[in-house]
Design an enzyme around this catalytic site. Structure first.
Site, PDB file in Angstrom:
ATOM      1  N   LYS A  15       0.580 -98.995  25.909  1.00  0.00           N
ATOM      2  CA  LYS A  15       1.440 -98.447  24.849  1.00  0.00           C
ATOM      3  C   LYS A  15       0.740 -98.619  23.513  1.00  0.00           C
ATOM      4  CE  LYS A  15       5.525 -96.534  24.530  1.00  0.00           C
ATOM      5  NZ  LYS A  15       6.183 -95.698  25.555  1.00  0.00           N
ATOM      6  N   GLY A  64      21.276 -90.675  20.520  1.00  0.00           N
ATOM      7  CA  GLY A  64      19.980 -90.019  20.327  1.00  0.00           C
ATOM      8  C   GLY A  64      20.070 -88.545  20.665  1.00  0.00           C
ATOM      9  N   GLY A  91      16.825 -86.686  20.413  1.00  0.00           N
ATOM     10  CA  GLY A  91      15.404 -86.384  20.244  1.00  0.00           C
ATOM     11  C   GLY A  91      14.830 -85.747  21.499  1.00  0.00           C
ATOM     12  N   ASN A  92      13.530 -85.968  21.706  1.00  0.00           N
ATOM     13  CA  ASN A  92      12.830 -85.344  22.838  1.00  0.00           C
ATOM     14  C   ASN A  92      13.522 -85.576  24.171  1.00  0.00           C
ATOM     15  OD1 ASN A  92      10.698 -84.334  21.383  1.00  0.00           O
ATOM     16  ND2 ASN A  92       9.573 -86.266  21.448  1.00  0.00           N
TER      17      ASN A  92
HETATM   18  P1  NAD Z   1      12.677 -89.160  19.347  1.00  0.00           P
HETATM   19  O1  NAD Z   1      12.049 -89.766  18.165  1.00  0.00           O
HETATM   20  O2  NAD Z   1      12.352 -87.751  19.712  1.00  0.00           O
HETATM   21  O3  NAD Z   1      14.276 -89.252  19.212  1.00  0.00           O
HETATM   22  C1  NAD Z   1      14.944 -90.445  18.931  1.00  0.00           C
HETATM   23  C2  NAD Z   1      16.412 -90.122  18.674  1.00  0.00           C
HETATM   24  O4  NAD Z   1      17.127 -91.344  18.479  1.00  0.00           O
HETATM   25  C3  NAD Z   1      16.642 -89.277  17.411  1.00  0.00           C
HETATM   26  O5  NAD Z   1      17.679 -88.346  17.648  1.00  0.00           O
HETATM   27  C4  NAD Z   1      17.093 -90.314  16.386  1.00  0.00           C
HETATM   28  O6  NAD Z   1      17.902 -89.750  15.370  1.00  0.00           O
HETATM   29  C5  NAD Z   1      17.895 -91.241  17.283  1.00  0.00           C
HETATM   30  N1  NAD Z   1      18.100 -92.583  16.713  1.00  0.00           N
HETATM   31  C6  NAD Z   1      17.172 -93.402  16.173  1.00  0.00           C
HETATM   32  N2  NAD Z   1      17.770 -94.533  15.747  1.00  0.00           N
HETATM   33  C7  NAD Z   1      19.085 -94.414  16.035  1.00  0.00           C
HETATM   34  C8  NAD Z   1      20.225 -95.237  15.846  1.00  0.00           C
HETATM   35  N3  NAD Z   1      20.133 -96.441  15.276  1.00  0.00           N
HETATM   36  N4  NAD Z   1      21.436 -94.778  16.258  1.00  0.00           N
HETATM   37  C9  NAD Z   1      21.564 -93.553  16.824  1.00  0.00           C
HETATM   38  N5  NAD Z   1      20.510 -92.742  17.043  1.00  0.00           N
HETATM   39  C10 NAD Z   1      19.300 -93.158  16.650  1.00  0.00           C
HETATM   40  O7  NAD Z   1      12.371 -90.159  20.572  1.00  0.00           O
HETATM   41  P2  NAD Z   1      12.343 -89.811  22.120  1.00  0.00           P
HETATM   42  O8  NAD Z   1      10.982 -89.386  22.494  1.00  0.00           O
HETATM   43  O9  NAD Z   1      13.524 -88.976  22.480  1.00  0.00           O
HETATM   44  O10 NAD Z   1      12.508 -91.285  22.741  1.00  0.00           O
HETATM   45  C11 NAD Z   1      13.794 -91.899  22.873  1.00  0.00           C
HETATM   46  C12 NAD Z   1      13.664 -93.129  23.768  1.00  0.00           C
HETATM   47  O11 NAD Z   1      13.151 -92.738  25.047  1.00  0.00           O
HETATM   48  C13 NAD Z   1      12.694 -94.210  23.264  1.00  0.00           C
HETATM   49  O12 NAD Z   1      13.161 -95.467  23.716  1.00  0.00           O
HETATM   50  C14 NAD Z   1      11.399 -93.857  23.984  1.00  0.00           C
HETATM   51  O13 NAD Z   1      10.523 -94.966  24.085  1.00  0.00           O
HETATM   52  C15 NAD Z   1      11.953 -93.454  25.324  1.00  0.00           C
HETATM   53  N6  NAD Z   1      11.065 -92.605  26.139  1.00  0.00           N
HETATM   54  C16 NAD Z   1      10.552 -91.456  25.636  1.00  0.00           C
HETATM   55  C17 NAD Z   1       9.766 -90.638  26.453  1.00  0.00           C
HETATM   56  C18 NAD Z   1       9.266 -89.307  26.008  1.00  0.00           C
HETATM   57  O14 NAD Z   1       8.689 -88.582  26.840  1.00  0.00           O
HETATM   58  N7  NAD Z   1       9.463 -88.901  24.765  1.00  0.00           N
HETATM   59  C19 NAD Z   1       9.477 -91.057  27.762  1.00  0.00           C
HETATM   60  C20 NAD Z   1      10.030 -92.245  28.242  1.00  0.00           C
HETATM   61  C21 NAD Z   1      10.824 -93.006  27.409  1.00  0.00           C
END
Ligand code: NAD
Length: 428
Positions: free
Chosen positions: A107, A219, A221-222
């Protein structure tokens, strides 16, 4: 990046120790697996648009590579810490192992807020990160990917810098690249869709009809947006979504009791997963405090934002109606809250199983890069579904036969595979 005093690395070690004890792992293997093999700490100076130079901190941690090259995303976050990155690298090892792909765990992170950086500054940061690491990462050693606040665009800048330094094309150096530039179709959706593939399987086992279920997400996001999309396509109803608002420096929950309109909500969400509060109110959403997502009377709760979000302080606010907690984020539940959840008999699908779809598709991306032959999207998603379903079923069967919860069962499978690899290599 924890929002409380919980240290994700200590939590990851605690979870590991508990299962290592349960399976009687020998001391040397325990010592080797409860901490990262290697870590890199470095500084990245960036010439800013205003003429000043800002120095950013970067990390890359390789927890274990006995089963294959280390694999894991690079996070951009102002509160990133080395302990968060250590924990996440460890969870990556278990994640690759539980879905049985030939990769280890790594990571990375940069302490920064890309929301406050121009495109040019972001590019310089990405290139600077790779310049510091170019000799310690690569297609056969450690393969990065996007994560919180990093995207395909950042991956391509990083790839370009890596190839410039090494003087050849190495598309397998990084995954999550744009489609057409070595990226895989389906990668963007993979984590969110994978989350819903395992939910679909869990609901079958629990004999719950998905079309009669409701869910609340933290959340957008992605990960969350594609999970919401597929869950609603399968007939589920999302009634609440919480996200961070950078302007107000706080989170809000957006609720629509008869179900959100996915397409309309996406229209008013920015690239960082922030839903526009004013426009949401105009569309008839109730705008509630950030933590309201956890208190909703729904069947399924999906933490899909950050670690340490379900804690001993708020776990008792979870409604009696909740039957499933689907950990889409990494490390969203603290161990003390986890005990309360298990005690209440809520079916929890653990993070490194639930969100393994992203890394599984990254592995498919590497395979396609190596062949220089790219699959159709349906083929990618169908292979992903097969992998996720099979991993879920193995964990579920073990949890039934050994009468353990899903998190412990997933750990037993993952740790045993990695322990076997370090032994077979003669490391212990
Ligand atoms: P991202 O940055 O695209 O989205 C994060 C989301 O969380 C956003 O909508 C943001 O507004 C919201 N957020 C942040 N702080 C917050 C809070 N205090 N309260 C409410 N909402 C909040 O991130 P992502 O890629 O969607 O990743 C989200 C989680 O999934 C993380 O833990 C990441 O490590 C994990 N993850 C991501 C992937 C991937 O392929 N992107 C794969 C495995 C795990």
């Amino acid at each position: 990046m924890s929002t409380t005093s919980y240290n994700p690395y200590e939590i990851a070690q605690q979870q590991f120790d508990k299962v290592a004890e349960k399976i009687g792992l020998d001391n040397a293997t325990r010592e080797l697996l409860r901490q990262p093999l290697r870590e890199y700490h470095f500084l990245i100076p960036v010439h800013m648009d205003d003429g000043s130079v800002q120095v950013f901190k970067g990390f890359r941690v390789q927890h274990n590579d006995a089963r294959g090259p280390a694999k894991g995303g690079i996070r951009f976050h102002p509160e990133e810490t080395i302990d968060t990155v250590r924990a996440l690298s460890m969870w990556m090892t278990w994640k690759c192992s539980v879905v049985d792909i030939p990769l280890g765990g790594g990571k990375g992170g940069i302490v920064c807020d890309p929301r406050n950086l121009s495109e040019r500054e972001q590019e310089q940061l990405c290139r600077g990160y790779v310049r510091q690491l170019a000799r310690n990462v690569g297609p056969f050693t450690d393969v990065p990917a996007p994560d919180v606040m990093s995207s395909a665009k950042h991956m391509l800048w990083m790839l370009d810098e890596y190839e410039t330094i090494h003087g050849a094309k190495y598309p397998g150096f990084i995954t999550g690249k744009p489609v057409g530039m070595g990226g895989s179709l389906g990668r963007t959706e993979a984590t969110g869709f994978g989350v819903i593939y395992v939910l679909r399987e869990a609901l079958k086992k629990l004999e719950i009809d998905i079309t009669k279920t409701t869910a609340s997400f933290q959340g957008f996001g992605n990960v969350a947006r594609y999970a919401v999309q597929l869950y609603q396509q399968l007939g589920g109803t999302v009634i609440a979504i919480s996200c961070w608002n950078q302007n107000d420096k706080r989170a809000y929950t957006f609720r629509k009791r008869d179900g959100i309109d996915y397409n309309a909500l996406i229209e008013i969400t920015d690239a960082f997963g922030t839903i526009n509060k004013e426009k949401a109110a105009d569309l008839g959403y109730e705008v509630l405090p950030g933590d309201a997502w956890i208190e909703q009377d729904v069947d399924i709760l999906v933490p899909a934002a950050l670690e340490n979000q379900i804690t001993i302080e708020n776990v008792n606010n979870i409604s009696k109606k909740v039957k499933v907690i689907l950990e889409a984020a990494n490390g969203p539940t603290t161990p003390d809250a986890d005990e309360v959840i298990q005690g209440r008999g809520i079916f929890l699908i653990p993070d490194f199983l639930a969100n393994a779809g992203g890394v599984t598709c990254s592995y498919f991306e590497q395979v396609q890069c190596n062949m220089n032959y790219y699959w159709e999207k349906d083929e990618v998603l169908s292979k992903l579904d097969t992998k996720m379903t099979s991993a879920f079923n193995s964990v579920y069967d073990l949890s039934l036969s050994k009468k353990m919860n899903m998190r412990d069962a997933a750990y037993v499978i993952a740790i045993n595979r990695v322990a076997q690899a370090v032994k077979s290599r003669g490391w212990v």
